[in-house]
Design a protein around this motif. Structure first.
Motif, PDB file in Angstrom:
ATOM      1  N   LEU A 181     -20.156  13.192  42.255  1.00 57.20           N
ATOM      2  CA  LEU A 181     -21.500  13.612  41.878  1.00 57.20           C
ATOM      3  C   LEU A 181     -22.467  12.430  41.881  1.00 57.20           C
ATOM      4  CD1 LEU A 181     -20.542  16.044  38.992  1.00 57.20           C
ATOM      5  CD2 LEU A 181     -21.423  16.674  41.255  1.00 57.20           C
ATOM      6  N   GLY A 182     -21.952  11.254  41.519  1.00 54.05           N
ATOM      7  CA  GLY A 182     -22.782  10.058  41.593  1.00 54.05           C
ATOM      8  C   GLY A 182     -23.216   9.791  43.024  1.00 54.05           C
ATOM      9  N   LEU A 203     -32.084  12.143  61.444  1.00 55.05           N
ATOM     10  CA  LEU A 203     -31.780  10.745  61.753  1.00 55.05           C
ATOM     11  C   LEU A 203     -31.206  10.050  60.534  1.00 55.05           C
ATOM     12  CD1 LEU A 203     -31.895   8.381  63.721  1.00 55.05           C
ATOM     13  CD2 LEU A 203     -34.251   7.959  62.955  1.00 55.05           C
ATOM     14  N   PHE A 204     -31.765  10.333  59.372  1.00 53.08           N
ATOM     15  CA  PHE A 204     -31.258   9.765  58.114  1.00 53.08           C
ATOM     16  C   PHE A 204     -29.777  10.091  57.947  1.00 53.08           C
ATOM     17  CE2 PHE A 204     -30.410  10.828  53.591  1.00 53.08           C
ATOM     18  CZ  PHE A 204     -30.502   9.554  53.035  1.00 53.08           C
ATOM     19  N   VAL A 205     -29.414  11.361  58.122  1.00 58.82           N
ATOM     20  CA  VAL A 205     -28.026  11.779  57.962  1.00 58.82           C
ATOM     21  C   VAL A 205     -27.144  11.165  59.048  1.00 58.82           C
ATOM     22  CG1 VAL A 205     -26.476  13.774  58.072  1.00 58.82           C
ATOM     23  CG2 VAL A 205     -28.590  13.916  56.749  1.00 58.82           C
ATOM     24  N   GLU A 206     -27.657  11.123  60.276  1.00 59.66           N
ATOM     25  CA  GLU A 206     -26.877  10.563  61.388  1.00 59.66           C
ATOM     26  C   GLU A 206     -26.530   9.105  61.133  1.00 59.66           C
ATOM     27  OE1 GLU A 206     -27.526   9.382  66.090  1.00 59.66           O
ATOM     28  OE2 GLU A 206     -28.810  10.925  65.180  1.00 59.66           O
ATOM     29  N   VAL A 207     -27.488   8.333  60.663  1.00 55.45           N
ATOM     30  CA  VAL A 207     -27.251   6.907  60.422  1.00 55.45           C
ATOM     31  C   VAL A 207     -26.272   6.708  59.267  1.00 55.45           C
ATOM     32  CG1 VAL A 207     -28.333   4.751  59.662  1.00 55.45           C
ATOM     33  CG2 VAL A 207     -29.419   6.154  61.423  1.00 55.45           C
ATOM     34  N   LEU A 208     -26.423   7.481  58.197  1.00 59.35           N
ATOM     35  CA  LEU A 208     -25.481   7.374  57.089  1.00 59.35           C
ATOM     36  C   LEU A 208     -24.072   7.743  57.543  1.00 59.35           C
ATOM     37  CD1 LEU A 208     -27.273   8.830  53.918  1.00 59.35           C
ATOM     38  CD2 LEU A 208     -27.061   6.457  54.624  1.00 59.35           C
ATOM     39  N   SER A 209     -23.961   8.807  58.329  1.00 62.06           N
ATOM     40  CA  SER A 209     -22.653   9.273  58.788  1.00 62.06           C
ATOM     41  C   SER A 209     -21.923   8.213  59.608  1.00 62.06           C
ATOM     42  CB  SER A 209     -22.794  10.541  59.638  1.00 62.06           C
ATOM     43  OG  SER A 209     -23.345  11.587  58.890  1.00 62.06           O
ATOM     44  N   GLY A 210     -22.674   7.449  60.386  1.00 61.81           N
ATOM     45  CA  GLY A 210     -22.055   6.449  61.234  1.00 61.81           C
ATOM     46  C   GLY A 210     -21.816   5.125  60.550  1.00 61.81           C
ATOM     47  N   GLY A 211     -22.202   5.019  59.299  1.00 65.84           N
ATOM     48  CA  GLY A 211     -22.043   3.766  58.570  1.00 65.84           C
ATOM     49  C   GLY A 211     -21.379   3.962  57.224  1.00 65.84           C
ATOM     50  N   GLY A 212     -21.743   3.124  56.293  1.00 65.38           N
ATOM     51  CA  GLY A 212     -21.093   3.141  54.986  1.00 65.38           C
ATOM     52  C   GLY A 212     -21.463   4.310  54.110  1.00 65.38           C
ATOM     53  N   GLY A 213     -22.453   5.098  54.511  1.00 61.69           N
ATOM     54  CA  GLY A 213     -22.859   6.251  53.705  1.00 61.69           C
ATOM     55  C   GLY A 213     -22.144   7.536  54.050  1.00 61.69           C
ATOM     56  N   GLY A 214     -21.251   7.486  55.041  1.00 60.90           N
ATOM     57  CA  GLY A 214     -20.539   8.699  55.435  1.00 60.90           C
ATOM     58  C   GLY A 214     -19.496   9.103  54.412  1.00 60.90           C
ATOM     59  N   GLY A 215     -19.080  10.367  54.487  1.00 57.48           N
ATOM     60  CA  GLY A 215     -18.041  10.844  53.583  1.00 57.48           C
ATOM     61  C   GLY A 215     -18.296  12.263  53.124  1.00 57.48           C
ATOM     62  N   ALA A 216     -17.430  12.719  52.197  1.00 51.89           N
ATOM     63  CA  ALA A 216     -17.489  14.108  51.749  1.00 51.89           C
ATOM     64  C   ALA A 216     -18.814  14.447  51.073  1.00 51.89           C
ATOM     65  CB  ALA A 216     -16.328  14.392  50.793  1.00 51.89           C
ATOM     66  N   ALA A 217     -19.341  13.516  50.266  1.00 52.58           N
ATOM     67  CA  ALA A 217     -20.595  13.799  49.566  1.00 52.58           C
ATOM     68  C   ALA A 217     -21.727  14.046  50.559  1.00 52.58           C
ATOM     69  CB  ALA A 217     -20.947  12.653  48.622  1.00 52.58           C
ATOM     70  N   LEU A 218     -21.822  13.216  51.587  1.00 56.06           N
ATOM     71  CA  LEU A 218     -22.864  13.412  52.591  1.00 56.06           C
ATOM     72  C   LEU A 218     -22.643  14.699  53.362  1.00 56.06           C
ATOM     73  CD1 LEU A 218     -25.355  12.336  54.066  1.00 56.06           C
ATOM     74  CD2 LEU A 218     -23.811  11.162  55.642  1.00 56.06           C
TER      75      LEU A 218
END
Length: 295
Positions: A181-182, A203-218
């Motif tokens: 949740l955090g 684009l925001f989601v795409e960049v996060l997905s390809g880097g350190g922001g990807g994962g189940a929460a995203l």
């Protein structure tokens, strides 16, 4: 013969649990309660219902609790005419709720005092996983008790982790929910800022997905960020706030650092105040986008 199962709390998660228990051939008794999902599907499959907690416990070898949190668990067990009054020696109470470990320990003692056993088995994953029988369970309690009820748990879970003694399952669930949740709250806040600086949501989601922001929460926040579809994370903000409060309480009891958790709880509290308790966690992104902070 298969154990007779009772369930208290046929909400979004509990309905899926109950559905799978019945589908696996167990005799099921569900508590009649205004907060339930419709019971017709269960009764058509052969489930019974009762308005009495005591009667439900008397009719069950295993009682599953799937309610909101510690106050509700305590009330279900200890109120006059509650589950404790109907439990028979050798019965097992399985608490699938998300609760404070200190409360869990007290309730386990109360159940043990009447000759029954108690395990905490909080869930991760979503209501859809519950319906599919694919939940993850984090179990605290005696290994032999867990072994005895495992066939019932396997009706609705594909992963069962024995976390340790009573209360360990709830502790691990609170740790899990703080992180998950955090992460969702951080993504919501970042998405709100991205909107202010005119970054395209896709684009925001795409960049996060390809880097350190990807994962189940995203992955669960993605449908809302792009299309304002909140169904990727069907979790009420009020329940998320409750879980963060429980985490802070547990951390405080252990004198553990919890400043980040305090901030996440504060953000969720704002969301509940502005959007109401039934707002879903992904909606936090638009609430924060619309909010203007003072200079």
């Amino acid at each position: 013969m298969k154990d007779r199962v009772g369930i208290v709390g046929v909400g979004l998660m509990g309905h899926g649990i109950a559905r799978n228990v019945v589908a696996h051939g167990y005799t099921l008794t569900a508590l009649e309660h205004p907060g339930n999902q419709p019971l017709e599907e269960l009764t058509q499959q052969g489930a019974k219902t009762t308005p009495s907690l005591k009667a439900l416990a008397e009719a069950s070898d295993i009682v599953i609790l799937c309610v909101t949190g510690s106050p509700e668990v305590e009330a279900v067990l200890t109120q006059g005419g509650g589950v404790l009054e109907g439990l028979r020696a050798g019965s097992v109470v399985i608490d699938c709720s998300t609760s404070v470990p200190a409360s869990t320990a007290r309730m386990a003692e109360a159940v043990t005092a009447v000759g029954s056993s108690f395990i905490d088995a909080p869930m991760t994953r979503t209501a859809q996983h519950a319906r599919e029988g694919r939940l993850n369970l984090l179990v605290g309690g005696d290994a032999e008790v867990l072994a005895g009820v495992r066939p019932v748990l396997e009706c609705f879970a594909e992963s069962i982790v024995h976390a340790g003694p009573v209360g360990a399952g709830h502790a691990l669930k609170l740790l899990h929910n703080f992180v998950s949740l955090g992460a969702a709250a951080v993504i919501a806040e970042a998405a709100a800022c991205a909107a202010r600086v005119a970054i395209d949501p896709s684009l925001f989601v795409e960049v996060l997905s390809g880097g350190g922001g990807g994962g189940a929460a995203l992955d669960r926040m993605r449908p809302y960020i792009i299309d304002r579809d909140p169904t990727g994370l069907q979790f009420y903000m009020s329940n998320a706030l409750k879980d963060l409060r429980y985490y802070v309480e547990m951390a405080s009891d252990q004198r553990a650092f919890h400043e980040i958790a305090d901030s996440v709880a504060s953000t969720l509290r704002l969301g509940v105040q502005e959007a109401g308790p039934r707002a879903l966690v992904p909606e936090l992104a638009s609430l924060l986008t619309e909010r203007v902070e003072p200079i």
